[in-house]
Write a protein that holds these residues in place. Structure first.
Motif, PDB file in Angstrom:
ATOM      1  N   ARG A   1       0.835  -1.198   0.000  1.00  0.00           N
ATOM      2  CA  ARG A   1       0.000   0.000   0.000  1.00  0.00           C
ATOM      3  C   ARG A   1       0.871   1.249   0.000  1.00  0.00           C
ATOM      4  O   ARG A   1       1.946   1.261   0.595  1.00  0.00           O
ATOM      5  CB  ARG A   1      -0.919   0.009   1.225  1.00  0.00           C
ATOM      6  CG  ARG A   1      -1.971  -1.095   1.212  1.00  0.00           C
ATOM      7  CD  ARG A   1      -2.860  -1.003   2.441  1.00  0.00           C
ATOM      8  NE  ARG A   1      -3.811  -2.102   2.503  1.00  0.00           N
ATOM      9  CZ  ARG A   1      -5.019  -2.090   1.948  1.00  0.00           C
ATOM     10  NH1 ARG A   1      -5.429  -0.998   1.300  1.00  0.00           N
ATOM     11  NH2 ARG A   1      -5.828  -3.133   2.038  1.00  0.00           N
TER      12      ARG A   1
ATOM     13  N   ASP B   1     -11.622  -1.525  -0.231  1.00  0.00           N
ATOM     14  CA  ASP B   1     -10.380  -2.106   0.298  1.00  0.00           C
ATOM     15  C   ASP B   1      -9.286  -1.058   0.456  1.00  0.00           C
ATOM     16  O   ASP B   1      -8.096  -1.344   0.315  1.00  0.00           O
ATOM     17  CB  ASP B   1      -9.880  -3.249  -0.599  1.00  0.00           C
ATOM     18  CG  ASP B   1      -8.821  -4.099   0.105  1.00  0.00           C
ATOM     19  OD1 ASP B   1      -8.787  -4.085   1.358  1.00  0.00           O
ATOM     20  OD2 ASP B   1      -8.010  -4.736  -0.587  1.00  0.00           O
ATOM     21  N   GLY B   2      -9.679   0.201   0.735  1.00  0.00           N
ATOM     22  CA  GLY B   2      -8.699   1.223   1.064  1.00  0.00           C
ATOM     23  C   GLY B   2      -8.520   1.309   2.572  1.00  0.00           C
ATOM     24  O   GLY B   2      -9.287   0.718   3.339  1.00  0.00           O
TER      25      GLY B   2
ATOM     26  N   VAL C   1      -3.435   3.046  -0.656  1.00  0.00           N
ATOM     27  CA  VAL C   1      -4.002   2.281  -1.776  1.00  0.00           C
ATOM     28  C   VAL C   1      -2.890   1.489  -2.457  1.00  0.00           C
ATOM     29  O   VAL C   1      -1.702   1.710  -2.210  1.00  0.00           O
ATOM     30  CB  VAL C   1      -4.670   3.223  -2.793  1.00  0.00           C
ATOM     31  CG1 VAL C   1      -5.842   3.938  -2.160  1.00  0.00           C
ATOM     32  CG2 VAL C   1      -3.664   4.229  -3.357  1.00  0.00           C
TER      33      VAL C   1
ATOM     34  N   HIS D   1      -6.678   1.847  -8.177  1.00  0.00           N
ATOM     35  CA  HIS D   1      -7.347   1.648  -6.900  1.00  0.00           C
ATOM     36  C   HIS D   1      -7.768   3.002  -6.307  1.00  0.00           C
ATOM     37  O   HIS D   1      -8.893   3.180  -5.823  1.00  0.00           O
ATOM     38  CB  HIS D   1      -6.395   0.908  -5.948  1.00  0.00           C
ATOM     39  CG  HIS D   1      -7.024   0.510  -4.652  1.00  0.00           C
ATOM     40  ND1 HIS D   1      -6.286   0.157  -3.548  1.00  0.00           N
ATOM     41  CD2 HIS D   1      -8.328   0.431  -4.265  1.00  0.00           C
ATOM     42  CE1 HIS D   1      -7.094  -0.150  -2.556  1.00  0.00           C
ATOM     43  NE2 HIS D   1      -8.336   0.008  -2.960  1.00  0.00           N
TER      44      HIS D   1
ATOM     45  N   ARG E   1     -10.779   4.445  -8.158  1.00  0.00           N
ATOM     46  CA  ARG E   1     -12.045   3.794  -7.788  1.00  0.00           C
ATOM     47  C   ARG E   1     -12.601   4.428  -6.512  1.00  0.00           C
ATOM     48  O   ARG E   1     -13.810   4.651  -6.385  1.00  0.00           O
ATOM     49  CB  ARG E   1     -11.833   2.291  -7.580  1.00  0.00           C
ATOM     50  CG  ARG E   1     -11.700   1.484  -8.854  1.00  0.00           C
ATOM     51  CD  ARG E   1     -11.991   0.006  -8.634  1.00  0.00           C
ATOM     52  NE  ARG E   1     -11.172  -0.594  -7.590  1.00  0.00           N
ATOM     53  CZ  ARG E   1      -9.953  -1.090  -7.780  1.00  0.00           C
ATOM     54  NH1 ARG E   1      -9.419  -1.052  -8.996  1.00  0.00           N
ATOM     55  NH2 ARG E   1      -9.292  -1.620  -6.781  1.00  0.00           N
TER      56      ARG E   1
END
Length: 749
Positions: A671, A698-699, A722, A727, A730
């Motif tokens: 990440r 899913d952050g 992220v 990602h 989104r």
């Protein structure tokens, strides 16, 4: 004040062959040299060296050492010179006096640095002749005895130095009696309330247990006599500092300490020591885990005794030390109990015999310490490592071939490897302890057999410094890390120079640079490469030094030329004149979770093709895989990574820009941080909706801060983590789809 003839008589009583003329000359010379100088107490200054000499006569030291004690301050505090001392008293005493003279007129940045440098010089002198240490400890002891005449700040500083350095050093040299007195004096001035409290409680306990020590002593004597042992038994109460330190370490009160009394049993022979131990253990209950045999395995300072703790008469827990008379003398006076420093001629370059070597445990430790000192660059760093080694108790481990390695308590296989040899430590990749492969962070225990696994291609990671305990290991790891980092900077600098020469249509070679070194301020080719890699030396200066005729081809400064598409963010990085990576081809990748790096700003990342870590940091606001990024060479900081649209890029000259690309391990995604400015309606549940969007995508929210709060809208800064740009997009699109969200923007520092 002691008279001249009294001092001479004290020496002659234990050494009838002493040079009486030498002692008389030293006495008269020192008294005249110090003249009318006064101490803080108002006493004549000469009373101090005289008292130092008297302390050393109690240790029965040779005439040269006594003369050195009389003269030890004349070079530092009077007009006397080293040449004059050599001429009048010989080079042997001149060397000793010089070793005790503090460094003067030294341009040092702090009192701590001055202390470290003086200690460094002292230890080098001690490693040449141990008598320097004996005089220095006596000097410190007399100063501590008269500390009440000094200012509060001087008392505090001297007491700290005594507890941190000189008392432990006396202990390492086996001089237990001197160590205890130094500790008591320092404790009294450094922690006066604690000293008074412990002293008062001890006095009360002594009054309540009146006659206890004598009763226990007499009971031991009777039991030993019944068994036919001829032994001397002495008992005493533990010292206030020793008790206070145990209370601090164990976090317990004085009443909870059970072994306040210690007894020594002096036997005629080693075999009697073990027989007496058996008798004691069969008469009284032994306390488990409190038995240590320092006769079969002596301490590094030469100390030998059997230690045990029993529940003795009156159900009182007491500590026993069993030893012979020679062991007792060594335990009290350490290196001062031996004449090896004189008989072996260690200060005169003579060879060391095996018999002498057996008596030289503390001296060998000291020489190893000085070897570490001479390898290091930083006096303060050395002082820190020395303190670590002085304060630790020991564990004894073995190599597979049976070699004994003594280490501080808490030492790890890394410390063991460096104790065997620096090269073994630098190439260590693993360790087997008692036949089982164990982590390098494992704390070693007494009796462990350790096998170090090595690899020629290994370089010690900097993280080992946090695991290692010994000064030698930490110093070697730090030095290896510095050398490795310098090699990486040199490789980076060489590529930058080669790339720049390619831009002006010339070939670069180290030979060309070597011929131009006289026009640069660096001694070697590697020095130039490393300076360029660290951005301490402009590449343009190197080009001018090697190829002056090519100066006209050098690019204009940023202020003198128009901005190009690269700066405006319109074209690709490959179109920029300053795209040095076109030749270098460097890539960056984040390490996996098992590596030494991490995924947050400021942590190191690995450069492909270069071993270990070049310092790399991300600017606040972050960059994520998929972003176009630029590296900037920053003096003293390594490479800083910017997103291509970061407004801060304009602050740096383009010569320092390096185009870098992502190199992500898809099997172990990491990440990365990014900042979002989000403007939302002031409605109940708004924050919950935002958190839900980020969580479902899913952050990870790392931080959230309210910036501006109005009547209808609130602007907040959200730091999210992220995996990549897709990602992040989104999450941004998900936030924009919420009716409570008015605006979402990505923010760069």
């Amino acid at each position: 004040m002691m008279r001249q003839y009294e001092l001479v008589e004290r020496v002659l009583r234990y050494d009838p062959k002493a040079d009486e003329t030498l002692l008389n000359r030293a006495y008269v010379y020192a008294m005249r040299a110090h003249g009318h100088q006064k101490r803080a107490s108002g006493d004549p200054y000469f009373s101090h060296p005289l008292e130092v000499a008297a302390i050393l006569t109690d240790l029965k030291l040779d005439d040269a050492t006594i003369a050195t004690a009389l003269l030890h301050d004349v070079i530092e505090d009077t007009e006397a010179t080293r040449a004059e001392i050599d001429q009048l008293f010989g080079s042997e005493i001149g060397v000793l006096v010089d070793g005790l003279t503090k460094i003067k007129r030294l341009d040092l940045v702090s009192k701590k640095a001055e202390q470290a440098e003086n200690f460094r010089k002292l230890l080098v002198a001690i490693s040449t002749d141990i008598r320097v240490l004996l005089v220095k400890l006596a000097d410190r002891l007399h100063n501590m005895r008269t500390l009440e005449h000094m200012s509060p700040e001087s008392r505090r500083r001297n007491s700290e130095e005594t507890l941190e350095i000189y008392a432990p050093l006396a202990g390492r040299m086996g001089m237990q009696a001197m160590r205890e007195e130094l500790e008591e004096l320092a404790f009294r001035w450094l922690h006066p309330e604690a000293y008074r409290t412990v002293r008062e409680r001890l006095d009360r306990l002594t009054e309540n247990n009146k006659g206890l020590v004598e009763e226990i002593r007499q009971s031991l004597v009777e039991k030993l006599a019944e068994a036919g042992f001829k032994a001397e038994v002495t008992g005493r109460e533990k010292k206030p500092y020793s008790i206070w330190r145990k209370m601090q370490n164990r976090q317990i009160s004085l009443e909870q300490l059970s072994d306040l009394y210690g007894f020594r049993v002096i036997c005629d022979s080693v075999s009697d020591c073990y027989r007496a131990l058996g008798l004691v253990h069969t008469t009284w209950r032994a306390v488990p885990g409190r038995f240590k045999d320092y006769i079969s395995t002596p301490k590094q300072n030469g100390y030998r005794s059997i230690h045990t703790t029993i529940v003795g008469p009156r159900h009182q827990r007491v500590e026993l030390q069993l030893r012979t008379e020679p062991m007792h003398v060594t335990a009290e006076y350490g290196v001062a109990a031996h004449t090896f420093y004189k008989e072996a001629g260690l200060g005169n370059g003579k060879a060391m015999t095996p018999d002498v070597a057996r008596e030289m445990g503390p001296y060998i430790w000291l020489r190893r310490l000085v070897e570490t000192l001479l390898e290091g660059d930083n006096s303060e760093e050395f002082l820190e490592h020395t303190k670590l080694e002085l304060f630790h108790d020991q564990v004894f481990c073995f190599t597979p071939k049976g070699r004994l390695i003594a280490l501080p308590q808490g030492a790890t296989p890394i410390d063991f490897a460096y104790a065997v040899h620096t090269d073994v430590g630098n190439s260590c990749v693993g360790a087997s302890i008692n036949g089982r492969q164990m982590p390098l962070s494992t704390a070693l225990r007494n009796g462990d057999e350790v096998l170090i696994l090595t690899s020629a291609s290994r370089t010690p990671p900097a993280a080992w410094e946090r695991i290692a305990v010994t000064g030698k290991a930490r110093s070697a790891i730090r030095r290896a890390a510095r050398d490795s980092l310098r090699r990486q900077y040199a490789e980076l600098g060489r590529r930058l120079i080669s790339s720049a020469f390619g831009k002006i249509g010339q070939d670069y070679s180290d030979d060309r640079l070597r011929r131009a070194l006289s026009r640069l301020t660096h001694k070697t080719v590697d020095d130039v490469h490393a300076a360029v890699g660290r951005s301490e030396l402009p590449i343009a200066d190197v080009i001018r030094a090697i190829a002056p005729e090519a100066a006209a081809l050098l690019p204009m400064s940023p202020r003198a030329r128009p901005r190009n598409r690269y700066e405006n963010g319109e074209g690709g990085a490959e179109e920029g004149w300053f795209n040095l990576s076109k030749v270098m081809g460097l890539k960056f990748r984040w390490p996996t979770s098992s590596g030494t790096g991490g995924n947050s700003a400021g942590q190191g990342i690995v450069i492909r093709g270069i071993r270990n870590d070049v310092p790399v940091s991300f600017e606040p606001g972050g960059a994520v895989p998929g972003d176009r990024i630029v590296g900037v060479l920053t003096p003293g900081e390594g490479i800083r990574i910017f997103q291509i649209h970061s407004p801060r890029l304009s602050e740096f000259e383009h010569e320092r820009w390096i185009d870098v690309t992502w190199d992500i391990n898809q099997e172990a995604p990491e990440r990365f941080p990014a900042r979002l400015s989000v403007t939302v309606l002031n409605e109940p549940g708004t924050l919950a909706q935002i958190a839900q969007v980020i969580g479902e995508a899913d952050g990870n929210i790392d931080n959230l801060k309210m910036l501006h709060r109005g009547a209808d809208f609130t602007e907040m800064m959200i730091e999210v983590e992220v995996f990549d740009l897709a990602h992040l997009n989104r999450i941004i699109n998900g936030l924009k789809s919420k009716t409570v969200v008015s605006k979402v923007e990505r923010v760069f520092a």
